[in-house]
Design a protein around this motif. Structure first.
Motif, PDB file in Angstrom:
ATOM      1  N   LEU A 114       2.272  -4.946  -0.259  1.00 60.12           N
ATOM      2  CA  LEU A 114       3.623  -5.097   0.293  1.00 60.12           C
ATOM      3  C   LEU A 114       4.644  -4.268  -0.495  1.00 60.12           C
ATOM      4  O   LEU A 114       5.532  -3.648   0.101  1.00 60.12           O
ATOM      5  CB  LEU A 114       4.032  -6.570   0.298  1.00 60.12           C
ATOM      6  CG  LEU A 114       3.277  -7.473   1.277  1.00 60.12           C
ATOM      7  CD1 LEU A 114       3.666  -8.937   1.067  1.00 60.12           C
ATOM      8  CD2 LEU A 114       3.538  -7.056   2.714  1.00 60.12           C
ATOM      9  N   LEU A 115       4.518  -4.244  -1.815  1.00 64.93           N
ATOM     10  CA  LEU A 115       5.436  -3.445  -2.633  1.00 64.93           C
ATOM     11  C   LEU A 115       5.269  -1.955  -2.325  1.00 64.93           C
ATOM     12  O   LEU A 115       6.253  -1.238  -2.164  1.00 64.93           O
ATOM     13  CB  LEU A 115       5.184  -3.722  -4.118  1.00 64.93           C
ATOM     14  CG  LEU A 115       5.583  -5.115  -4.619  1.00 64.93           C
ATOM     15  CD1 LEU A 115       4.991  -5.382  -5.994  1.00 64.93           C
ATOM     16  CD2 LEU A 115       7.102  -5.283  -4.635  1.00 64.93           C
ATOM     17  N   GLU A 116       4.019  -1.517  -2.217  1.00 67.01           N
ATOM     18  CA  GLU A 116       3.747  -0.111  -1.897  1.00 67.01           C
ATOM     19  C   GLU A 116       4.281   0.255  -0.514  1.00 67.01           C
ATOM     20  O   GLU A 116       4.934   1.291  -0.342  1.00 67.01           O
ATOM     21  CB  GLU A 116       2.248   0.150  -1.965  1.00 67.01           C
ATOM     22  CG  GLU A 116       1.863   1.580  -1.634  1.00 67.01           C
ATOM     23  CD  GLU A 116       0.359   1.796  -1.663  1.00 67.01           C
ATOM     24  OE1 GLU A 116      -0.079   2.656  -2.435  1.00 67.01           O
ATOM     25  OE2 GLU A 116      -0.369   1.088  -0.920  1.00 67.01           O
ATOM     26  N   ASN A 117       4.008  -0.600   0.468  1.00 66.57           N
ATOM     27  CA  ASN A 117       4.477  -0.335   1.836  1.00 66.57           C
ATOM     28  C   ASN A 117       5.998  -0.327   1.930  1.00 66.57           C
ATOM     29  O   ASN A 117       6.560   0.316   2.812  1.00 66.57           O
ATOM     30  CB  ASN A 117       3.900  -1.351   2.816  1.00 66.57           C
ATOM     31  CG  ASN A 117       2.417  -1.164   3.029  1.00 66.57           C
ATOM     32  OD1 ASN A 117       1.842  -0.139   2.662  1.00 66.57           O
ATOM     33  ND2 ASN A 117       1.783  -2.173   3.615  1.00 66.57           N
ATOM     34  N   SER A 118       6.661  -1.023   1.019  1.00 68.50           N
ATOM     35  CA  SER A 118       8.127  -1.073   0.995  1.00 68.50           C
ATOM     36  C   SER A 118       8.730   0.030   0.136  1.00 68.50           C
ATOM     37  O   SER A 118       9.930   0.033  -0.105  1.00 68.50           O
ATOM     38  CB  SER A 118       8.591  -2.443   0.482  1.00 68.50           C
ATOM     39  OG  SER A 118       8.183  -3.445   1.372  1.00 68.50           O
ATOM     40  N   LYS A 119       7.863   0.923  -0.356  1.00 63.23           N
ATOM     41  CA  LYS A 119       8.296   2.065  -1.167  1.00 63.23           C
ATOM     42  C   LYS A 119       9.021   1.632  -2.448  1.00 63.23           C
ATOM     43  O   LYS A 119       9.949   2.300  -2.907  1.00 63.23           O
ATOM     44  CB  LYS A 119       9.192   3.009  -0.351  1.00 63.23           C
ATOM     45  CG  LYS A 119       8.611   3.450   0.978  1.00 63.23           C
ATOM     46  CD  LYS A 119       7.585   4.533   0.809  1.00 63.23           C
ATOM     47  CE  LYS A 119       7.194   5.145   2.135  1.00 63.23           C
ATOM     48  NZ  LYS A 119       5.944   4.706   2.656  1.00 63.23           N
ATOM     49  N   ILE A 120       8.609   0.523  -3.024  1.00 63.17           N
ATOM     50  CA  ILE A 120       9.168   0.066  -4.292  1.00 63.17           C
ATOM     51  C   ILE A 120       8.299   0.642  -5.407  1.00 63.17           C
ATOM     52  O   ILE A 120       7.094   0.396  -5.460  1.00 63.17           O
ATOM     53  CB  ILE A 120       9.226  -1.479  -4.363  1.00 63.17           C
ATOM     54  CG1 ILE A 120      10.205  -1.991  -3.299  1.00 63.17           C
ATOM     55  CG2 ILE A 120       9.610  -1.944  -5.759  1.00 63.17           C
ATOM     56  CD1 ILE A 120      10.260  -3.484  -3.162  1.00 63.17           C
ATOM     57  N   ALA A 121       8.935   1.414  -6.281  1.00 65.08           N
ATOM     58  CA  ALA A 121       8.214   2.076  -7.369  1.00 65.08           C
ATOM     59  C   ALA A 121       7.950   1.061  -8.489  1.00 65.08           C
ATOM     60  O   ALA A 121       8.844   0.712  -9.249  1.00 65.08           O
ATOM     61  CB  ALA A 121       9.012   3.252  -7.891  1.00 65.08           C
ATOM     62  N   VAL A 122       6.715   0.603  -8.555  1.00 66.27           N
ATOM     63  CA  VAL A 122       6.330  -0.381  -9.560  1.00 66.27           C
ATOM     64  C   VAL A 122       5.720   0.350 -10.748  1.00 66.27           C
ATOM     65  O   VAL A 122       4.781   1.131 -10.595  1.00 66.27           O
ATOM     66  CB  VAL A 122       5.317  -1.389  -8.962  1.00 66.27           C
ATOM     67  CG1 VAL A 122       4.824  -2.351 -10.022  1.00 66.27           C
ATOM     68  CG2 VAL A 122       5.949  -2.143  -7.804  1.00 66.27           C
ATOM     69  N   LEU A 123       6.255   0.085 -11.940  1.00 66.78           N
ATOM     70  CA  LEU A 123       5.726   0.687 -13.154  1.00 66.78           C
ATOM     71  C   LEU A 123       4.551  -0.113 -13.701  1.00 66.78           C
ATOM     72  O   LEU A 123       3.635   0.448 -14.295  1.00 66.78           O
ATOM     73  CB  LEU A 123       6.820   0.798 -14.222  1.00 66.78           C
ATOM     74  CG  LEU A 123       8.054   1.622 -13.834  1.00 66.78           C
ATOM     75  CD1 LEU A 123       9.102   1.546 -14.934  1.00 66.78           C
ATOM     76  CD2 LEU A 123       7.662   3.065 -13.563  1.00 66.78           C
ATOM     77  N   ASP A 124       4.593  -1.428 -13.518  1.00 66.00           N
ATOM     78  CA  ASP A 124       3.518  -2.289 -14.009  1.00 66.00           C
ATOM     79  C   ASP A 124       3.507  -3.565 -13.162  1.00 66.00           C
ATOM     80  O   ASP A 124       4.560  -4.125 -12.857  1.00 66.00           O
ATOM     81  CB  ASP A 124       3.735  -2.636 -15.486  1.00 66.00           C
ATOM     82  CG  ASP A 124       2.567  -3.419 -16.058  1.00 66.00           C
ATOM     83  OD1 ASP A 124       1.449  -2.876 -16.095  1.00 66.00           O
ATOM     84  OD2 ASP A 124       2.769  -4.580 -16.469  1.00 66.00           O
ATOM     85  N   LEU A 125       2.312  -3.994 -12.801  1.00 68.61           N
ATOM     86  CA  LEU A 125       2.144  -5.225 -12.037  1.00 68.61           C
ATOM     87  C   LEU A 125       1.008  -6.011 -12.679  1.00 68.61           C
ATOM     88  O   LEU A 125      -0.120  -5.522 -12.763  1.00 68.61           O
ATOM     89  CB  LEU A 125       1.823  -4.921 -10.566  1.00 68.61           C
ATOM     90  CG  LEU A 125       1.555  -6.114  -9.649  1.00 68.61           C
ATOM     91  CD1 LEU A 125       2.765  -7.048  -9.601  1.00 68.61           C
ATOM     92  CD2 LEU A 125       1.194  -5.642  -8.247  1.00 68.61           C
ATOM     93  N   SER A 126       1.311  -7.197 -13.153  1.00 63.05           N
ATOM     94  CA  SER A 126       0.300  -8.057 -13.758  1.00 63.05           C
ATOM     95  C   SER A 126       0.604  -9.495 -13.360  1.00 63.05           C
ATOM     96  O   SER A 126       1.644  -9.775 -12.763  1.00 63.05           O
ATOM     97  CB  SER A 126       0.290  -7.901 -15.284  1.00 63.05           C
ATOM     98  OG  SER A 126       1.556  -8.243 -15.824  1.00 63.05           O
TER      99      SER A 126
END
Length: 151
Positions: A65-77
């Protein structure tokens, strides 16, 4: 309609305090009742596996969902916790708490609200969460942090 089949082979020896093995395409492990429930504590157990299924499904759904929303995530844990009640010798898986930690470069108030909505949507969309609905309470405690590419 597309249908996916997942299979697993299991083997068990002895009675309640015995041990077993699970063999699936990408999972091979020993199983037993956990020490906390007066078992031998060898390998994993159904409680950890249920928590693992719920947590991995949630995390993968959230990442998508974050990727599809074009949100640039630096780290996801994420940390996940499962709560099992024992009353009168009856074991009940009561609650799972997902605690995702999302680090993004730009964090405005609008972006934070958007990420919070996506974190909630991930829990509602995840296949395992849907399967548990009505039986196990699922909560999310989202931590969103502004970070930088360099750390």
């Amino acid at each position: 309609m597309v249908q996916h089949l997942f299979s697993m082979n299991l083997k068990w020896s002895e009675g309640r305090n015995g041990t077993g093995n699970i063999i699936a395409d990408n999972l091979k492990t020993k199983i037993s009742i956990p020490l906390e429930m007066d078992g031998p504590g060898i390998g994993t157990n159904p409680d950890e596996m249920l928590l693992g299924a719920a947590a991995t499904c949630y995390l993968i759904t959230l990442a998508t969902l974050l990727e599809n929303s074009k949100i640039a995530v630096l780290d996801l844990s994420m940390q996940a916790e499962g709560f099992v009640d024992v009353t009168n010798g009856i074991f009940t898986y009561e609650k799972i708490v997902h605690k995702p930690r999302i680090v993004v470069q730009d964090l405005s108030e609008r972006q934070q609200k958007r990420i919070d909505r996506l974190a909630e949507k991930a829990e509602q969309s995840c296949m395992i969460s849907k399967a548990l609905k009505g039986n196990v309470q699922i909560e999310c405690e989202v931590q969103i942090i502004q970070g930088s590419i360099n750390g």
